[in-house]
Design an enzyme around this catalytic site. Structure first.
Site, short mmCIF file in Angstrom:
data_model
loop_
_atom_site.label_atom_id
_atom_site.label_comp_id
_atom_site.label_asym_id
_atom_site.label_seq_id
_atom_site.Cartn_x
_atom_site.Cartn_y
_atom_site.Cartn_z
N HIS A 16 0.89 -1.11 -0.02
CA HIS A 16 0.08 0.07 0.17
C HIS A 16 0.85 1.00 -0.15
O HIS A 16 0.59 2.18 -0.76
CB HIS A 16 -0.94 0.10 1.26
CG HIS A 16 -1.76 -1.12 1.33
ND1 HIS A 16 -1.93 -1.86 2.47
CD2 HIS A 16 -2.77 -1.49 0.36
CE1 HIS A 16 -3.01 -2.75 2.48
NE2 HIS A 16 -3.43 -2.45 0.94
N LYS A 40 -17.46 -5.96 7.76
CA LYS A 40 -16.29 -6.61 8.07
C LYS A 40 -16.03 -6.55 9.49
O LYS A 40 -16.18 -5.40 9.98
CB LYS A 40 -15.18 -6.31 7.22
CG LYS A 40 -15.15 -6.63 5.74
CD LYS A 40 -13.79 -6.12 5.03
CE LYS A 40 -13.78 -6.72 3.60
NZ LYS A 40 -12.71 -5.94 2.83
N ARG A 89 -2.41 -6.38 -8.23
CA ARG A 89 -1.27 -7.25 -8.10
C ARG A 89 -1.70 -8.33 -9.15
O ARG A 89 -0.57 -8.40 -10.27
CB ARG A 89 -1.38 -7.89 -6.82
CG ARG A 89 -1.17 -6.71 -5.74
CD ARG A 89 -1.66 -7.29 -4.10
NE ARG A 89 -2.87 -7.10 -4.16
CZ ARG A 89 -3.69 -7.37 -3.08
NH1 ARG A 89 -3.21 -7.66 -1.86
NH2 ARG A 89 -5.04 -7.17 -3.09
N SER A 127 -2.77 -7.77 3.02
CA SER A 127 -3.28 -7.48 4.69
C SER A 127 -3.68 -8.75 5.16
O SER A 127 -2.98 -9.21 6.23
CB SER A 127 -4.32 -6.48 4.79
OG SER A 127 -4.03 -5.26 4.26
#
Ligand code: ADP
Length: 157
Positions: A16, A40, A89, A127
């Site tokens: 990040h 979440k 990614r 993460s």
């Protein structure tokens, strides 16, 4: 031009941070916006994530850190930002990100999504990987900023 870099950042990683550092070269200002997602269960509260990102971006004058709830495009309009910055990614990111970019386009024509390809050093990094490693006592100091590594160690100790 102002760019918003929205995300969960639970926690912020060196991947990040790399996107943020490259974003400030391209844009006048980058607002890193931590999403408070009621669906979440995060490891760190939104306030803590904001504090962590502020700490590791202290050296970047053109970065602001904030948190938000609701639609990203509404948040962007509120801050007069025309760009949503996102990182790519692997192929699986592409599918999800393209769907999100198209959805956001239907919500607001003025807001563009700009993708930066990951630094190849961090293409594997997420993460959730960090959390999994930390949970089992593995080393994470090469994956996250120092202040975040400290917070994670405290959390799991
Ligand atoms: P979200 O839950 O919105 O996907 P994340 O915090 O997981 O939030 O990611 C925010 C953005 O950062 C996404 O666009 C994601 O693809 C990108 N990103 C995450 N990890 C990396 C990395 N290692 N390199 C480049 N971009 C990344």
């Amino acid at each position: 031009m102002i760019a918003i870099y929205p995300g969960s950042f639970d926690p912020v990683t060196l991947g990040h941070l790399d996107i943020i550092e490259r974003g400030v070269i391209l844009f006048e200002k980058v607002i890193v916006a931590v999403l408070c997602n009621p669906n979440k269960q995060p490891l760190f509260t939104a306030e803590k994530r904001v504090e962590q990102i502020r700490h590791c971006t202290q050296h970047l004058a053109k970065v602001e850190v904030d948190s938000f709830t609701g639609l990203t495009v509404d948040y962007a309009k509120l801050h007069k930002a025309r760009v949503l910055l996102r990182g790519l990614r692997v192929l699986s990111d592409f599918e999800k990100e393209l769907q999100m970019a198209h959805t956001n386009k239907t919500l607001s024509k003025e807001v563009e999504t700009v993708f930066l390809a990951t630094n190849k050093e961090y293409s594997f990094l997420s993460s959730s990987t960090v959390k999994e490693i930390a949970q089992f006592g593995g080393a994470i100091s090469h994956l996250v900023p120092e202040n975040v590594a400290r917070d994670i160690r405290i959390h799991y100790s």
